[in-house]
Design an enzyme around this catalytic site. Structure first.
Site, PDB file in Angstrom:
ATOM      1  N   ARG A 112      68.696  12.716   2.487  1.00 12.78           N
ATOM      2  CA  ARG A 112      67.712  11.631   2.526  1.00 12.78           C
ATOM      3  C   ARG A 112      66.342  12.167   2.963  1.00 12.78           C
ATOM      4  O   ARG A 112      66.255  13.058   3.821  1.00 12.78           O
ATOM      5  CB  ARG A 112      68.193  10.591   3.539  1.00 12.78           C
ATOM      6  CG  ARG A 112      67.352   9.340   3.642  1.00 12.78           C
ATOM      7  CD  ARG A 112      67.423   8.522   2.402  1.00 12.78           C
ATOM      8  NE  ARG A 112      67.016   7.134   2.622  1.00 12.78           N
ATOM      9  CZ  ARG A 112      66.830   6.273   1.620  1.00 12.78           C
ATOM     10  NH1 ARG A 112      66.978   6.656   0.365  1.00 12.78           N
ATOM     11  NH2 ARG A 112      66.485   5.027   1.865  1.00 12.78           N
ATOM     12  N   THR A 416      66.495   4.779  -9.395  1.00 17.34           N
ATOM     13  CA  THR A 416      67.500   5.761  -8.973  1.00 17.34           C
ATOM     14  C   THR A 416      68.421   6.141 -10.126  1.00 17.34           C
ATOM     15  O   THR A 416      68.428   5.521 -11.173  1.00 17.34           O
ATOM     16  CB  THR A 416      68.315   5.215  -7.776  1.00 17.34           C
ATOM     17  OG1 THR A 416      67.419   4.760  -6.802  1.00 17.34           O
ATOM     18  CG2 THR A 416      69.229   6.217  -7.166  1.00 17.34           C
ATOM     19  N   GLU A 455      60.003   6.619  -0.760  1.00 11.37           N
ATOM     20  CA  GLU A 455      61.241   6.206  -0.083  1.00 11.37           C
ATOM     21  C   GLU A 455      61.011   5.523   1.260  1.00 11.37           C
ATOM     22  O   GLU A 455      61.847   4.748   1.725  1.00 11.37           O
ATOM     23  CB  GLU A 455      62.126   7.446   0.140  1.00 11.37           C
ATOM     24  CG  GLU A 455      63.612   7.149   0.113  1.00 11.37           C
ATOM     25  CD  GLU A 455      64.089   6.889  -1.304  1.00 11.37           C
ATOM     26  OE1 GLU A 455      64.698   5.841  -1.522  1.00 11.37           O
ATOM     27  OE2 GLU A 455      63.840   7.733  -2.183  1.00 11.37           O
ATOM     28  N   ASP A 458      61.663   1.993   2.247  1.00  4.75           N
ATOM     29  CA  ASP A 458      62.992   1.499   2.642  1.00  4.75           C
ATOM     30  C   ASP A 458      63.079   1.228   4.144  1.00  4.75           C
ATOM     31  O   ASP A 458      64.057   0.617   4.603  1.00  4.75           O
ATOM     32  CB  ASP A 458      64.091   2.500   2.235  1.00  4.75           C
ATOM     33  CG  ASP A 458      64.498   2.342   0.784  1.00  4.75           C
ATOM     34  OD1 ASP A 458      63.931   1.479   0.098  1.00  4.75           O
ATOM     35  OD2 ASP A 458      65.391   3.082   0.333  1.00  4.75           O
ATOM     36  N   SER A 479      69.326   3.653   3.603  1.00  2.43           N
ATOM     37  CA  SER A 479      69.551   3.629   2.159  1.00  2.43           C
ATOM     38  C   SER A 479      70.711   2.705   1.821  1.00  2.43           C
ATOM     39  O   SER A 479      71.492   2.320   2.692  1.00  2.43           O
ATOM     40  CB  SER A 479      69.872   5.045   1.678  1.00  2.43           C
ATOM     41  OG  SER A 479      70.299   5.022   0.337  1.00  2.43           O
ATOM     42  N   GLY A 500      70.165   1.192  -8.154  1.00  2.00           N
ATOM     43  CA  GLY A 500      69.884  -0.244  -8.100  1.00  2.00           C
ATOM     44  C   GLY A 500      69.521  -0.772  -6.732  1.00  2.00           C
ATOM     45  O   GLY A 500      69.803  -1.947  -6.441  1.00  2.00           O
ATOM     46  N   GLY A 501      68.903   0.057  -5.859  1.00  2.00           N
ATOM     47  CA  GLY A 501      68.504  -0.445  -4.543  1.00  2.00           C
ATOM     48  C   GLY A 501      69.705  -1.034  -3.825  1.00  2.00           C
ATOM     49  O   GLY A 501      70.810  -0.503  -3.893  1.00  2.00           O
TER      50      GLY A 501
HETATM   51  N1  GLU Z   1      65.710   3.536  -2.108  1.00  2.00           N
HETATM   52  C1  GLU Z   1      66.984   2.998  -2.503  1.00  2.00           C
HETATM   53  C2  GLU Z   1      68.045   3.365  -1.523  1.00  2.00           C
HETATM   54  O1  GLU Z   1      68.006   4.383  -0.940  1.00  2.00           O
HETATM   55  C3  GLU Z   1      67.382   3.521  -3.815  1.00  2.00           C
HETATM   56  C4  GLU Z   1      66.379   3.155  -4.800  1.00  2.00           C
HETATM   57  C5  GLU Z   1      66.903   2.263  -5.805  1.00  2.00           C
HETATM   58  O2  GLU Z   1      68.002   2.458  -6.303  1.00  2.00           O
HETATM   59  O3  GLU Z   1      66.185   1.367  -6.133  1.00  2.00           O
HETATM   60  O4  GLU Z   1      68.962   2.634  -1.346  1.00  2.00           O
END
Ligand code: GLU
Length: 608
Positions: A112, A416, A455, A458, A479, A500-501
């Site tokens: 990370r 991602t 990042e 987040d 994350s 997908g966050g």
């Molecule tokens: N920043 C997100 C995470 O670490 C991933 C980014 C995404 O998939 O949109 O969970």
């Protein structure tokens, strides 16, 4: 075992249908290179699933040449840095989970991004106004949201720990693709158009991704000689060439003074990263966060990702119900409710364990899950947001109902990429990597061919000392990435993950339920329409899910709303990849048939 084996006949039949339906490609791996996308492949000798045929072909090439799953995963990831540069690359970070067949053990690497050492608590406050920056456009397109990248160090560590080839060799296929170029597809063009305003704001980015001032045309070939050169530097010098020396200096300078196009209207707050931050970056070898689900051992990523604890807690909750005997809406109701409960606990308890005490053992304890399952009414959806549980005292017995907390805004974006690789020795790599938002910060390091992440968005954007995900210098933002390997009697049964966050968590969870509880093959489990309940009043769902289940879930009180956000044009949730391991030794590689333009599944030697 008991549980999954019972379903094998159905799975085998379903797979036979998918092969007969023409989802198969030519058996020769060499023929698999190119744009021929297949979402399912069954066979022996090694398998891969990614979002992109070039990346899958790179992995197959490495496996064919005698490399193992770790080698092939790095080769595929580096290739995705070329062909999926808006989702992942050396400017970002990720989490690598590996099943080491010789030792019979799952290990993980936390790659990370970290906050710079001088990042202040109020980094997301505009010094000019004293007000918080807006998430868009200020924070997402900024130097202040760029974390110290972890991806190059992850590749090096994965190869050192489990691989058989050098970084030099693992980068070769990606250098080849970057040099000869790749064919632009609809998804790539659309993602470029979605980012046009941001990319135009930087001279370096517009030069690379907006040739002639426009997104590259579908069918055109995009080369990235700068990235090929950067990869050659890494091939020659190892990650020292990235974290120290001229490239490190250029990264820090770019974060501190982004190369703005004269006249751009985007504010672009500057960042705090220094060369010392890059030199100090370390990946972490971590124990996974395992749970037992219906006799299967599910290994997820421990914090700093919330993936392992949240998927794990939801599975522990669901383990107390017999989903396979419920109606589809009944099982989905339980899935949605379990997910909301696990998200409540994620929000209260999970952050970077180097900075806050994270109760990982409690969150993945089946007794805690049992106690949380008491909150699920089999016929009615609870009012959201639901309250978090109490990790300091639980005994698996139903507690009194807790007060309802305030609704939390989820600012994670939907980007991602994820990849799954297995080799003939039985090793398995499950790897999710990202630059956060599609297009990351929007800032390409001039002349180096890659985008920097954003990042650090987040982190919680407003500083609260009680929040486990508050900004701290040197800290990893929480994350949702959930690369997951599932063992059955100590041997791989299924490996899967998704971008997908925060919907990553629900995508992985729903896919596991589809496969293990609802009788779907892994390909069907991935293709099935998705819904994502992250402890909010409404449930984000794909249109197909709303059509299929909206009216049946309404009597429970679930209000479904179309998925999608301000940044993406598609109402999709996730883009999973997976490999299932059959009892007869065959591997089933599965990718998305439709989402993100469809993924690419390949095996070394195809069988029926
Ligand atoms: N920043 C997100 C995470 O670490 C991933 C980014 C995404 O998939 O949109 O969970």
């Amino acid at each position: 075992m008991r549980y999954v084996r019972r379903r094998l006949a159905a799975v085998t039949a379903a797979l036979a249908v998918s092969v007969l339906n023409g989802t198969a490609t030519s058996p020769a791996f060499a023929d698999q290179r190119g744009t021929d996308k297949t979402s399912s492949a069954t066979g022996y000798g090694g398998a891969v699933s990614t979002v992109d045929p070039e990346a899958s072909a790179a992995a197959i090439e490495v496996l064919h040449d005698g490399g193992n799953a770790a080698d092939a995963a790095v080769a595929a990831a580096a290739t995705l840095g070329v062909t999926e540069p808006y989702s992942a690359g050396i400017g970002g970070g990720g989490y690598f989970v590996f099943y080491d067949a010789k030792r019979g053990r799952v290990g993980t690497i936390d790659g990370r991004e970290t906050a710079p050492a001088v990042m202040p608590h109020d980094a997301f406050t505009d010094p000019a106004t004293g007000q918080p920056y807006r998430f868009t456009p200020e924070l997402v397109t900024s130097g202040v949201s760029v974390g110290v990248p972890g991806t190059p160090a992850t590749w090096e560590r994965a190869l050192d720990r489990w691989g058989t080839v050098s970084l030099h060799d693992a980068l070769e296929p990606a250098i080849d693709v970057a040099t000869r170029g790749f064919e632009v597809d609809e998804t790539f063009r659309q993602q470029t158009l979605d980012n046009k305003l941001r990319f135009e704001a930087f001279t370096s980015t517009s030069r690379l991704f907006l040739p002639g001032g426009d997104a590259p045309a579908v069918g055109s070939v995009l080369q990235n000689h700068d990235l090929a050169e950067t990869y050659r530097l890494l091939a020659k010098q190892g990650t020292r060439g990235f974290y120290r020396g001229p490239l490190a200096a250029e990264i820090a300078a770019t974060v501190q003074a982004p190369p703005k196009t004269p006249g751009t209207t985007l504010p672009v707050p500057v960042g705090h990263m220094t060369t010392a931050d890059l030199a100090a970056y370390r990946v972490l070898d971590q124990a996974p966060a395992p749970v037992d689900y219906r006799g299967l051992d599910v290994y997820g990523m421990a914090p700093s990702s919330s993936g392992g604890t949240t998927v794990g807690e939801a599975l522990n909750i669901l383990d107390t119900f017999n989903l396979s005997e419920m109606s589809a809406p009944g099982a989905l109701h339980h899935y949605l409710e379990a997910s909301a409960l696990a998200f409540a606990d994620r929000g209260k308890y999970v952050g970077d364990p180097a900075f806050v005490e994270v109760p990982t053992a409690a969150l993945t304890d089946p007794r805690f899950g049992k106690e949380r399952s008491c909150q699920i009414d089999p016929l009615h959806a609870a009012e959201k947001p639901v309250a978090p549980g109490e990790v300091s005292s639980y005994d698996g017995v139903c507690p009194a109902a807790a007060a309802t907390p305030a609704d939390e805004k989820d600012t994670e974006d939907l980007s991602t990429t994820n990849l799954t690789v297995a080799d003939k020795w039985g090793n398995v790599a499950e790897y999710t990597l990202t630059i956060e938002q599609t297009g990351g910060s929007g800032i390409v390091v001039p002349g180096r061919g890659f985008l920097l992440n954003n990042e650090l968005t987040d982190f919680s954007t407003v500083y609260d000392p009680a929040d486990p995900n508050r900004i701290e210098p040197g800290k990893r933002p929480r994350s949702s990435m959930s690369p997951t390997i599932i063992l059955e009697d100590g041997k791989p049964f299924l490996a899967l993950g998704s971008p997908g966050g925060s919907t990553i968590i629900t995508t992985v969870l729903q896919t596991i339920l589809n496969r293990v509880d609802l009788g779907m093959s892994i390909s069907e489990a991935i293709a099935a329409p998705r819904a994502s309940q992250r402890n909010t009043a409404q449930v984000a769902a794909e249109p197909e899910f709303i059509t299929a289940y909206g009216s049946q879930l309404a009597p429970y009180g679930h209000e479904l709303t179309p998925a999608g956000d301000a940044f993406t044009s598609a109402a999709e949730i996730g883009a999973a990849t997976a490999i299932e391991f059959m009892p007869d030794g065959r591997m089933v590689a599965a990718a998305e048939p439709v989402r993100r333009g469809g993924g690419s599944a390949m095996v070394l030697k195809r069988s029926q």
